[in-house]
Design a protein around this motif. Structure first.
Motif, PDB file in Angstrom:
ATOM      1  N   GLY A  80       0.820  -1.212   0.000  1.00 21.10           N
ATOM      2  CA  GLY A  80       0.000   0.000   0.000  1.00 21.10           C
ATOM      3  C   GLY A  80       0.847   1.252   0.000  1.00 21.10           C
ATOM      4  O   GLY A  80       2.023   1.238  -0.348  1.00 21.10           O
ATOM      5  N   TYR A  81       0.226   2.316   0.429  1.00 19.47           N
ATOM      6  CA  TYR A  81       0.870   3.627   0.376  1.00 19.47           C
ATOM      7  C   TYR A  81       1.913   3.841   1.465  1.00 19.47           C
ATOM      8  O   TYR A  81       2.934   4.459   1.230  1.00 19.47           O
ATOM      9  N   ASP A  82       1.653   3.319   2.668  1.00 14.72           N
ATOM     10  CA  ASP A  82       2.499   3.721   3.782  1.00 14.72           C
ATOM     11  C   ASP A  82       3.065   2.584   4.624  1.00 14.72           C
ATOM     12  O   ASP A  82       3.550   2.803   5.723  1.00 14.72           O
ATOM     13  N   ARG A  83       3.031   1.376   4.111  1.00 15.21           N
ATOM     14  CA  ARG A  83       3.539   0.239   4.895  1.00 15.21           C
ATOM     15  C   ARG A  83       4.523  -0.578   4.064  1.00 15.21           C
ATOM     16  O   ARG A  83       4.466  -0.611   2.847  1.00 15.21           O
ATOM     17  N   THR A  84       5.386  -1.261   4.789  1.00 15.08           N
ATOM     18  CA  THR A  84       6.319  -2.204   4.194  1.00 15.08           C
ATOM     19  C   THR A  84       6.166  -3.512   4.952  1.00 15.08           C
ATOM     20  O   THR A  84       6.035  -3.522   6.175  1.00 15.08           O
ATOM     21  N   VAL A  85       6.144  -4.603   4.219  1.00 14.05           N
ATOM     22  CA  VAL A  85       6.010  -5.933   4.811  1.00 14.05           C
ATOM     23  C   VAL A  85       7.397  -6.543   4.959  1.00 14.05           C
ATOM     24  O   VAL A  85       8.192  -6.528   4.020  1.00 14.05           O
ATOM     25  N   LEU A  86       7.661  -7.082   6.139  1.00 13.22           N
ATOM     26  CA  LEU A  86       8.877  -7.856   6.388  1.00 13.22           C
ATOM     27  C   LEU A  86       8.436  -9.270   6.726  1.00 13.22           C
ATOM     28  O   LEU A  86       7.597  -9.466   7.605  1.00 13.22           O
TER      29      LEU A  86
END
Length: 138
Positions: A80-86
């Motif tokens: 999305g616009y404002d998240r990063t998945v780890l």
């Protein structure tokens, strides 16, 4: 001289339940290990009930903010616009957390101030590393 920066973040743990639980985590960058970053999760945030740390390449985090990156134990991708998945892959299973991209960028900017990207090799102590390897062979 060791220079370490730490950056506290709230990670959203993705699980089978519909609600994502927020867990504290700490990003760490150490000039003595200039190619790596570490994320630490405290014992209450883990299934094992013990502190858990994952170390991975700084470049993986930099790339993963912009596009899916990684093929091993740690994978990073925008969400999305404002998240990063780890994603953290281990024999016991996979842990997936979301972190605000702005927090990751802020951390990486601080790391850049400690060791500029592309200059990591200047901060390696190859003589000490070699001595440590040879010490283990005796």
């Amino acid at each position: 001289m060791s220079v370490v920066i730490e950056h506290a973040v709230q990670a959203r743990l993705v699980s089978a339940t519909p609600r994502m639980e927020s867990v504290p985590a700490t990003l760490r960058y150490d000039r003595e290990d200039p190619f790596a970053v570490t994320i630490d999760f405290p014992a209450p945030a883990t299934l094992e009930g013990a502190d858990v740390s994952w170390a991975f390449g700084r470049e993986l985090l930099v790339a993963g903010i912009e596009r899916p990156s990684g093929a091993g134990d740690v994978r990073v991708r925008p969400y999305g616009y404002d998240r990063t998945v780890l994603e953290f892959h281990a024999p016991e299973g996979v842990a997936v957390v979301h972190v605000r991209t702005s927090e990751l960028r802020r951390f990486l900017k601080r790391a850049q101030g400690v060791v500029p990207r592309g200059r990591e090799h200047l901060f390696l102590d190859l003589d000490e590393d070699l001595a440590e390897l040879l010490r283990d062979t005796r």
